[in-house]
Design an enzyme around this catalytic site. Structure first.
Site, PDB file in Angstrom:
ATOM      1  N   CYS A  56      -3.093   1.931   6.175  1.00 26.74           N
ATOM      2  CA  CYS A  56      -3.574   1.004   7.247  1.00 26.74           C
ATOM      3  C   CYS A  56      -4.148   2.140   8.522  1.00 26.74           C
ATOM      4  O   CYS A  56      -5.024   1.397   9.160  1.00 26.74           O
ATOM      5  CB  CYS A  56      -2.523   0.468   8.131  1.00 26.74           C
ATOM      6  SG  CYS A  56      -1.293   1.618   8.270  1.00 26.74           S
ATOM      7  N   GLU A  85       7.072   0.632  16.064  1.00 27.38           N
ATOM      8  CA  GLU A  85       8.131   1.192  15.166  1.00 27.38           C
ATOM      9  C   GLU A  85       8.295   2.644  15.720  1.00 27.38           C
ATOM     10  O   GLU A  85       7.403   2.997  16.488  1.00 27.38           O
ATOM     11  CB  GLU A  85       7.682   1.055  13.847  1.00 27.38           C
ATOM     12  CG  GLU A  85       7.490  -0.587  13.385  1.00 27.38           C
ATOM     13  CD  GLU A  85       7.257  -0.845  11.908  1.00 27.38           C
ATOM     14  OE1 GLU A  85       6.452  -0.025  11.287  1.00 27.38           O
ATOM     15  OE2 GLU A  85       8.097  -1.292  11.186  1.00 27.38           O
ATOM     16  N   ASN A 133       0.844  -1.126   0.035  1.00 28.30           N
ATOM     17  CA  ASN A 133       0.096   0.084   0.051  1.00 28.30           C
ATOM     18  C   ASN A 133       0.699   1.292   0.012  1.00 28.30           C
ATOM     19  O   ASN A 133       0.633   2.420  -0.648  1.00 28.30           O
ATOM     20  CB  ASN A 133      -1.072   0.046   1.164  1.00 28.30           C
ATOM     21  CG  ASN A 133      -0.426  -0.028   2.500  1.00 28.30           C
ATOM     22  OD1 ASN A 133       0.595  -0.456   2.797  1.00 28.30           O
ATOM     23  ND2 ASN A 133      -1.045   0.797   3.565  1.00 28.30           N
ATOM     24  N   GLU A 184       3.181  -5.493  12.492  1.00 23.98           N
ATOM     25  CA  GLU A 184       2.398  -4.393  12.094  1.00 23.98           C
ATOM     26  C   GLU A 184       1.282  -4.879  11.190  1.00 23.98           C
ATOM     27  O   GLU A 184       1.704  -5.148  10.030  1.00 23.98           O
ATOM     28  CB  GLU A 184       2.922  -3.221  11.455  1.00 23.98           C
ATOM     29  CG  GLU A 184       4.017  -2.581  12.315  1.00 23.98           C
ATOM     30  CD  GLU A 184       3.765  -1.766  13.542  1.00 23.98           C
ATOM     31  OE1 GLU A 184       2.709  -1.510  13.797  1.00 23.98           O
ATOM     32  OE2 GLU A 184       4.549  -1.696  14.617  1.00 23.98           O
TER      33      GLU A 184
HETATM   34  P1  NAD Z   1       0.048  -9.303   2.977  1.00 23.97           P
HETATM   35  O1  NAD Z   1       0.095  -9.904   4.522  1.00 23.97           O
HETATM   36  O2  NAD Z   1      -0.555 -10.030   2.140  1.00 23.97           O
HETATM   37  O3  NAD Z   1       1.504  -9.235   2.549  1.00 23.97           O
HETATM   38  C1  NAD Z   1       2.581  -8.376   3.011  1.00 23.97           C
HETATM   39  C2  NAD Z   1       3.960  -8.908   2.748  1.00 23.97           C
HETATM   40  O4  NAD Z   1       4.005 -10.189   3.409  1.00 23.97           O
HETATM   41  C3  NAD Z   1       4.283  -9.116   1.245  1.00 23.97           C
HETATM   42  O5  NAD Z   1       5.489  -8.601   1.000  1.00 23.97           O
HETATM   43  C4  NAD Z   1       3.850 -10.445   1.057  1.00 23.97           C
HETATM   44  O6  NAD Z   1       4.602 -10.997  -0.190  1.00 23.97           O
HETATM   45  C5  NAD Z   1       4.519 -11.198   2.478  1.00 23.97           C
HETATM   46  N1  NAD Z   1       3.856 -12.467   2.667  1.00 23.97           N
HETATM   47  C6  NAD Z   1       2.834 -12.836   2.449  1.00 23.97           C
HETATM   48  N2  NAD Z   1       2.724 -14.174   2.970  1.00 23.97           N
HETATM   49  C7  NAD Z   1       4.035 -14.357   3.707  1.00 23.97           C
HETATM   50  C8  NAD Z   1       4.362 -15.480   4.511  1.00 23.97           C
HETATM   51  N3  NAD Z   1       3.788 -16.647   4.474  1.00 23.97           N
HETATM   52  N4  NAD Z   1       5.402 -15.623   5.071  1.00 23.97           N
HETATM   53  C9  NAD Z   1       6.346 -14.334   4.743  1.00 23.97           C
HETATM   54  N5  NAD Z   1       5.742 -13.210   4.118  1.00 23.97           N
HETATM   55  C10 NAD Z   1       4.778 -13.337   3.603  1.00 23.97           C
HETATM   56  O7  NAD Z   1      -0.481  -8.012   3.282  1.00 23.97           O
HETATM   57  P2  NAD Z   1      -0.734  -7.059   1.923  1.00 23.97           P
HETATM   58  O8  NAD Z   1      -2.077  -7.517   1.198  1.00 23.97           O
HETATM   59  O9  NAD Z   1       0.384  -6.793   1.116  1.00 23.97           O
HETATM   60  O10 NAD Z   1      -0.920  -5.515   2.779  1.00 23.97           O
HETATM   61  C11 NAD Z   1      -1.989  -5.318   3.085  1.00 23.97           C
HETATM   62  C12 NAD Z   1      -2.246  -5.311   4.809  1.00 23.97           C
HETATM   63  O11 NAD Z   1      -1.375  -4.652   5.164  1.00 23.97           O
HETATM   64  C13 NAD Z   1      -3.496  -4.923   5.508  1.00 23.97           C
HETATM   65  O12 NAD Z   1      -4.179  -5.670   6.217  1.00 23.97           O
HETATM   66  C14 NAD Z   1      -3.222  -3.536   6.099  1.00 23.97           C
HETATM   67  O13 NAD Z   1      -3.879  -3.364   7.290  1.00 23.97           O
HETATM   68  C15 NAD Z   1      -1.845  -4.135   6.453  1.00 23.97           C
HETATM   69  N6  NAD Z   1      -0.943  -2.761   6.940  1.00 23.97           N
HETATM   70  C16 NAD Z   1      -0.678  -2.474   8.182  1.00 23.97           C
HETATM   71  C17 NAD Z   1       0.284  -1.461   8.348  1.00 23.97           C
HETATM   72  C18 NAD Z   1       0.612  -1.228   9.866  1.00 23.97           C
HETATM   73  O14 NAD Z   1       1.607  -0.299  10.128  1.00 23.97           O
HETATM   74  N7  NAD Z   1       0.045  -1.746  10.988  1.00 23.97           N
HETATM   75  C19 NAD Z   1       0.759  -0.733   7.509  1.00 23.97           C
HETATM   76  C20 NAD Z   1       0.421  -0.893   6.160  1.00 23.97           C
HETATM   77  C21 NAD Z   1      -0.576  -2.055   5.701  1.00 23.97           C
END
Ligand code: NAD
Length: 482
Positions: free
Chosen positions: A282, A461, A150, A248
């Site tokens: 987020c 963080e 995002n 996060e």
């Molecule tokens: P995601 O969990 O699908 O992917 C995030 C990252 O993790 C990607 O690089 C992905 O390739 C990797 N990943 C996926 N499966 C994995 C595994 N089994 N092992 C290791 N890595 C893995 O999330 P997304 O769809 O990319 O992002 C959206 C989500 O992120 C939303 O839920 C949003 O709320 C959250 N988000 C949270 C924050 C925060 O600061 N809390 C900030 C931004 C986004």
């Protein structure tokens, strides 16, 4: 077609088995680059090169690390136009947003932690006349940084910068959906003089490259930002290996509007906090609670403002709402609009796919949706949608709105709008969330702790919190004499 490379040991390299996946421009639906579909072998090479670089980097002076990271920050600033355009094409976000927020924040992340490295200190505890204890905070070793799609470069650098500043070597993986700016960063890292092996960037999917990072025994700590489900898996895998974890995760943030607020400022900010980056931040407030005396007025003004947002080509300056990140994500968001209708919600505006003529006719555009008439505990109001969809609900008392706001499994951030100081403090104290914005939204100070409670994650963080996470404490006790 750009072919993205891994960055391992200071060199660009193709994935070991030669496999690539498509990188799609969400504003056109067209494949425009290929991304390494890396696996265990590539991660192992990256960890090996990081381990080789660790002794020298971890024992370098804070001043040396400062100089290297400041140089990198300056190069990102130099290439702001190029990086912002790359972010816009890769993610679908408006170019104006990438220029004003995403890339400047990547510049600040390196600047902030370059200087933090020079100011980081640890505690000492004296026991008068007998002994003194002091705490060493030492770099952990090789750490893994995994980030989402995002805010691609913004969040990628938010992890890498403190990890490097603290003296660790890094194996990082950006989202496979938005890898372009991480690839461009690897070119800049070499130019900035980041020593070979100190920063390694491995591209690929979560289940393959990401999971290999999580499982690799050489990776001693993992900083992850992404979905709660992925976070659960990472915790279950890394926990028994006692790896340090910073998670996060998702959110379902409440935006609480009291009748005594500064109405105009609230309205303007609420449009932004609902739909900036297509609602894919987020911190976006997706559940808007409005005190009943101003509910009808707000409903009318808000819907009018939202309808006037221009959905369009992200490269055009007048666009307010760009494309959502992928076709799969667009379908997910649309399915939630359908769910909201089934649950008795009335869609006041948006919620449908928008077809843009010309260059962007194959893109994934959605009209921002405002939905009313739902209870606080229905699925639409409990599950994370992470797109341009908000619900609005009236409330009558502080007690009632706190119950609604806290009723979800998440607890990342919350926004409160009120003119009454005491109420602002009272409500902030009782909200179950890691971050509370009062009469503002996303007003960031990088020194503050950033993160969520409940299923929004663990650890913080930001500021020195991140340097504490990326170091291991060792207490040394000295007795003065016999
Ligand atoms: P995601 O969990 O699908 O992917 C995030 C990252 O993790 C990607 O690089 C992905 O390739 C990797 N990943 C996926 N499966 C994995 C595994 N089994 N092992 C290791 N890595 C893995 O999330 P997304 O769809 O990319 O992002 C959206 C989500 O992120 C939303 O839920 C949003 O709320 C959250 N988000 C949270 C924050 C925060 O600061 N809390 C900030 C931004 C986004």
């Amino acid at each position: 077609m750009t072919e993205i490379s891994n960055y391992i040991g200071g060199e660009m390299s193709a994935p070991s088995d030669g496999a690539f996946i498509d990188d799609i421009d969400p504003s056109t639906g067209q494949v425009y680059a290929s991304v390494p579909d890396s696996g265990e072998e590539d991660v192992t090479k990256a960890v090996d090169s990081a381990e080789r670089a660790f002794a020298k980097w971890s024992s370098s002076s804070p001043e040396f690390r400062h100089d290297v990271l400041m140089k990198l920050s300056g190069l990102i600033e130099r290439d702001l136009e190029k990086l912002a355009t790359a972010e816009c094409v890769d993610n679908g976000k408006p170019l104006t947003l990438a220029k004003a927020v995403d890339i400047p924040r990547a510049v600040s992340n390196f600047k902030f932690y370059a200087t933090a490295a020079m100011h980081f200190a640890s505690e000492s505890h004296s026991n008068a006349g007998q002994s003194v204890n002091y705490t060493l905070r030492q770099p952990i070793g090789v750490v893994g940084c995994i980030s989402p799609w995002n805010l691609p470069l913004y969040l990628f650098t938010w992890k890498i910068a403190p990890a490097l500043a603290a003296g660790n070597c890094v194996v990082a993986k950006p989202s496979e959906i938005t890898p372009m700016t991480a690839f461009l960063l690897s070119e800049l890292a070499s130019e900035a003089g980041v020593p070979a092996g100190v920063l390694n960037i491995v591209h690929g999917t979560g289940p393959k490259a990401g999971a290999s990072i999580v499982r690799h025994p050489g990776i001693k700590a993992i900083s992850f930002t992404g979905g709660t489900k992925t976070g659960e898996w990472i915790a279950s895998e890394a926990g028994p290996k006692f790896k340090k974890l910073s998670l996060e995760l998702g959110g379902k943030n409440p935006n609480i509007i009291f009748a005594d607020c500064d109405y105009d400022e609230m309205l303007e900010t609420t449009v932004r906090s609902s739909f900036a980056n297509q609602g894919q931040i987020c911190l976006c407030g997706s559940r808007v609670f409005v005190e009943r005396p101003i509910y009808d007025r707000f409903r009318e003004d808000f819907v009018k403002r939202v309808r006037s947002l221009k959905v369009g080509d992200p490269l055009e300056a007048e666009t307010n709402v760009g494309a959502v990140v992928s076709e799969a994500h667009m379908q997910k968001v649309l399915s939630y609009v359908e769910l909201a209708k089934q649950e008795g919600g009335a869609v006041l505006c948006g919620g449908e796919q928008v077809r843009i003529e010309g260059r962007c006719e194959g893109g994934y555009f959605l009209a921002p949706a405002v939905i009313e008439g739902l209870s606080h505990d229905c699925r639409t109001n409990q599950e994370e949608i992470f797109g341009p969809v908000v619900t609005i609900m009236p409330f009558d008392s502080e007690e009632e709105v706190l119950e609604y706001a806290n009723s979800v499994r998440y607890g990342l951030s919350a926004t409160v709008w009120t003119g009454e100081l005491a109420r602002a403090h009272r409500v902030a104290e009782r909200l179950e969330s890691g971050i509370v914005w009062v009469n503002c939204w996303l007003l960031r100070d990088l020194r503050t702790p950033f993160g969520g409670v409940k299923d929004s994650g663990m650890g913080r963080e930001g500021g020195f919190e991140a340097l504490r996470f990326f170091t291991e404490e060792k207490n040394v006790c000295i007795k003065y004499g016999p």
